[in-house]
Design an enzyme around this catalytic site. Sequence first.
Site, PDB file in Angstrom:
ATOM      1  N   GLY A  29       0.829  -1.210   0.000  1.00 35.92           N
ATOM      2  CA  GLY A  29       0.000   0.000   0.000  1.00 35.92           C
ATOM      3  C   GLY A  29       0.855   1.248   0.000  1.00 35.92           C
ATOM      4  O   GLY A  29       0.539   2.248   0.650  1.00 35.92           O
ATOM      5  N   ASN A  79       0.809  -3.164   5.402  1.00 39.32           N
ATOM      6  CA  ASN A  79      -0.058  -1.995   5.546  1.00 39.32           C
ATOM      7  C   ASN A  79      -1.292  -2.005   4.653  1.00 39.32           C
ATOM      8  O   ASN A  79      -2.302  -1.393   4.995  1.00 39.32           O
ATOM      9  CB  ASN A  79       0.783  -0.737   5.252  1.00 39.32           C
ATOM     10  CG  ASN A  79      -0.078   0.480   5.006  1.00 39.32           C
ATOM     11  OD1 ASN A  79      -0.699   1.012   5.920  1.00 39.32           O
ATOM     12  ND2 ASN A  79      -0.137   0.937   3.757  1.00 39.32           N
ATOM     13  N   SER A  90      -6.019  -1.081  13.566  1.00 36.43           N
ATOM     14  CA  SER A  90      -6.911   0.081  13.572  1.00 36.43           C
ATOM     15  C   SER A  90      -7.474   0.293  14.969  1.00 36.43           C
ATOM     16  O   SER A  90      -7.760  -0.669  15.699  1.00 36.43           O
ATOM     17  CB  SER A  90      -8.066  -0.121  12.596  1.00 36.43           C
ATOM     18  OG  SER A  90      -9.078   0.862  12.784  1.00 36.43           O
ATOM     19  N   TYR A 100     -15.235  -4.109   8.852  1.00 35.16           N
ATOM     20  CA  TYR A 100     -13.889  -3.543   8.883  1.00 35.16           C
ATOM     21  C   TYR A 100     -13.240  -3.758  10.247  1.00 35.16           C
ATOM     22  O   TYR A 100     -12.086  -4.200  10.333  1.00 35.16           O
ATOM     23  CB  TYR A 100     -13.933  -2.053   8.555  1.00 35.16           C
ATOM     24  CG  TYR A 100     -12.585  -1.388   8.654  1.00 35.16           C
ATOM     25  CD1 TYR A 100     -11.588  -1.663   7.737  1.00 35.16           C
ATOM     26  CD2 TYR A 100     -12.291  -0.500   9.696  1.00 35.16           C
ATOM     27  CE1 TYR A 100     -10.333  -1.080   7.837  1.00 35.16           C
ATOM     28  CE2 TYR A 100     -11.050   0.098   9.801  1.00 35.16           C
ATOM     29  CZ  TYR A 100     -10.064  -0.200   8.877  1.00 35.16           C
ATOM     30  OH  TYR A 100      -8.821   0.375   8.976  1.00 35.16           O
ATOM     31  N   ALA A 145     -13.842  -6.020  12.382  1.00 38.47           N
ATOM     32  CA  ALA A 145     -13.525  -7.437  12.579  1.00 38.47           C
ATOM     33  C   ALA A 145     -12.233  -7.824  11.858  1.00 38.47           C
ATOM     34  O   ALA A 145     -11.445  -8.625  12.368  1.00 38.47           O
ATOM     35  CB  ALA A 145     -14.682  -8.298  12.090  1.00 38.47           C
ATOM     36  N   LYS A 182      -9.707  -5.928  11.441  1.00 37.99           N
ATOM     37  CA  LYS A 182      -8.596  -5.392  12.223  1.00 37.99           C
ATOM     38  C   LYS A 182      -8.456  -6.092  13.574  1.00 37.99           C
ATOM     39  O   LYS A 182      -7.362  -6.126  14.153  1.00 37.99           O
ATOM     40  CB  LYS A 182      -8.768  -3.884  12.389  1.00 37.99           C
ATOM     41  CG  LYS A 182      -8.612  -3.127  11.067  1.00 37.99           C
ATOM     42  CD  LYS A 182      -7.293  -3.449  10.370  1.00 37.99           C
ATOM     43  CE  LYS A 182      -7.078  -2.669   9.094  1.00 37.99           C
ATOM     44  NZ  LYS A 182      -5.767  -2.951   8.483  1.00 37.99           N
TER      45      LYS A 182
END
Length: 261
Positions: A10, A87, A139, A152, A154, A156
């Site tokens: 990323g 990332n 996160s 999202y 979950a 992280k």
Amino acid sequence: MSRPAALVTGASSGIGLSFAHHLARTGHDLILVARREDRLRTLADELADEHGIAVEVIVADLADPDDLDVVEARLTEGEPVDLFVNNAGFAAFGKVGDGDRDDMTDMLLLNVVAFARLADAAVAGMTTHGRGTIINVGSGTLFSKLPGYAGYGATKAFVAYYTRTMQVEAEGSGIRVQLLIPGVTATDFHHVAGHSVDDFPPERVMSPDDLVVASLRALELGEPVCIPALPDIADWDALVAAEAKIGPNASSDRIAARYHG
């Protein structure tokens, strides 16, 4: 490559882009991974010219199994990677029962499947050389239950559990593993997800450069978990202590007394 080598996924924007700039300035050769070839090659030329480093480019969509295989192979079979910044990721928002399932599947492929496969490949490659550092990017949603963030958050939570277990497994191996937990960060992540960073109070939004500085400093301090905005690491230690108290009581041959009667 004659200097320590860092592979960043990323890398063409946001947190990955900031890592690329910081690592170039601190004398790392780079392997940059992202989907957007034009941005990636422009960045590679800029960093190579400015810092006199070697920059390798891998154009890859990590949700594509064939592209993922290429990056895995670089981690396991190529020249040693001293630092891996895991990332790449994105968010598909929507309440359970009201979201786009195809978007959710794409998110799981990148945030969970690709993340775990690359972490596994990095450990395998670094074990061969007896050294290395891995930064897995989680996160701050880990600590909240926000409507629309179930999928999202979950993914992280998976990152956090996977990373913390990696840390236990890596003890004595010469491999360091950091769990990096950003809060709201001023990147195009929010725009891609259909939101705006302007939706958040300015005092809650961190610059990606500050985030990266904190992560790299945490490595120097030996902190296995970096929450850049957390004033006192003792708060994290308290969470770990609470888990340690609950853990032994999660499995027994009898139910708790309050369930009798």
